[in-house]
Design a protein around this motif. Sequence first.
Motif, PDB file in Angstrom:
ATOM      1  N   GLY A  47      20.156 -22.240 -14.999  1.00 40.68           N
ATOM      2  CA  GLY A  47      19.240 -21.110 -15.020  1.00 40.68           C
ATOM      3  C   GLY A  47      19.774 -19.863 -15.674  1.00 40.68           C
ATOM      4  O   GLY A  47      19.107 -18.820 -15.698  1.00 40.68           O
ATOM      5  N   GLY A 189      16.173 -23.780  -4.639  1.00 41.97           N
ATOM      6  CA  GLY A 189      16.681 -24.455  -5.822  1.00 41.97           C
ATOM      7  C   GLY A 189      17.019 -25.909  -5.574  1.00 41.97           C
ATOM      8  O   GLY A 189      16.786 -26.776  -6.423  1.00 41.97           O
ATOM      9  N   GLN A 220      18.400 -17.538  -8.684  1.00 37.86           N
ATOM     10  CA  GLN A 220      17.857 -18.516  -9.618  1.00 37.86           C
ATOM     11  C   GLN A 220      16.389 -18.248  -9.941  1.00 37.86           C
ATOM     12  O   GLN A 220      15.946 -18.476 -11.068  1.00 37.86           O
ATOM     13  N   LYS A 246      22.704 -14.896 -12.545  1.00 34.89           N
ATOM     14  CA  LYS A 246      22.354 -15.923 -13.522  1.00 34.89           C
ATOM     15  C   LYS A 246      21.720 -15.358 -14.794  1.00 34.89           C
ATOM     16  O   LYS A 246      22.402 -14.922 -15.704  1.00 34.89           O
TER      17      LYS A 246
END
Length: 442
Positions: A47, A189, A220, A246
């Motif tokens: 991600g 996730g 994420q 991320k």
Amino acid sequence: MHMRHLNEQLVRVLKTIGYDVGFQKGQGQYLYDRQGARYLDLLSGFGVFAIGRNHPALREALKSVLDADLPNLVQLDVSTLAGVLAERLLEHVPYLDKVFFANSGAETVEAAIKFARAATGRPGIVYCTHSFHGLSYGALSLTDDTNFRSGFEPLLPGCTPVPFNDLEALEKALSSRQVGAFIVEPIQGKGVNLPTDEFLPGALALCRKYGTLFIADEIQTGIGRTGKFLAVEHWGIEPDMVLLAKALSGGHVPIGALLTRKHIFDKIFNQMDRAVVHGSTFGKNDLAMAAGIATLDVIKHEKLVEQAAKRGAELRLALTRMVPGYELMKEVRGKGLMIGVEFGPPKSLRLKASWNLLETANKGLFCQLITVPLFKDHKILTQVAGHGLHTIKLLPPLTITEDDCAWIEKAFDEVIAGSHKVPGAIWSLGKTLVDNAVRKSA
């Protein structure tokens, strides 16, 4: 060199499943191996590459910082770039007031644990089953996965799991009034598990009732991944803390950001001699701040949040249409470009025997019969959504095109069709994977 000096087991895994192709270049949503073959990346570094790999605007931003000879990390000074990035982030989350910068998602979770305990005076942290919040000790204490936890326990005391989507269990845990915070991924996730429409608003109401802070782990799901800037926007809630990382990095310089309310922040940094009571040496470095600013600019100018919503809806619909035609396909779910394709036990005797053989050897092994041919035969890189699960996760760059979606649809259709042919090439691969699993356990 990796075999000698780094993770030897990872190298063995890559060779076993045929992923040792030696990627040489990354550009946007594509990877290129040592032979020059092009792959579509549906993993995007877990991600990280929401704006694609090596985006020119990001590269220019980083070069400009290097060329400017800025006084980076003076420590006894304040960073202009950090101030700019904090302001830009809070424009997207106007109900929050303050930002703390760290170096990673896990480090941001660690900060959230400390902030929650300091702000409330309560030791407890409640998290959900099937969660993933990171692998450092505090974050691991909130991660519900025995594969990751095994060998590292005992972990942080005071951390309690409750079932995802279970408001009754959450209220029971919070009613002790010893819980400083409830931390949750708006969409999990591990498995791409979605909340019911009642869960997140109900959880927030319970947190307000019992004086518990609500922490949304958007590491994420945030920065446009789900077709909104934050995933919590789908349910109209306003957490006390939002955790980002991320995608904010642009893929080049690690960064984590904790966004929170002023009254919480002021409980931690409450007087001058506590101005540095929590920090991170590299947390506000100029390259990371510039990467974050450039990433937000790209997402805005290229309308990538809207792109994620549009492409994600098209892709989910195309994959969902396959479900009635394949007995091994169970469900397609997700929001935006965070999509889970779940498989399940077949009904026909012909397929059931092969499925059971795989499950006996290693739970969740079936998905490798999909991901490996996707990679080898169709040049698509993707992943299983968690250890022992039957869900494949699609987490592509937000820059994918209509042609890319057609590529995905055609590849999945052909590979899943192949998985229904027994005997067949895919089940020959399954036998190889079973033999490897048996040798490993022997």
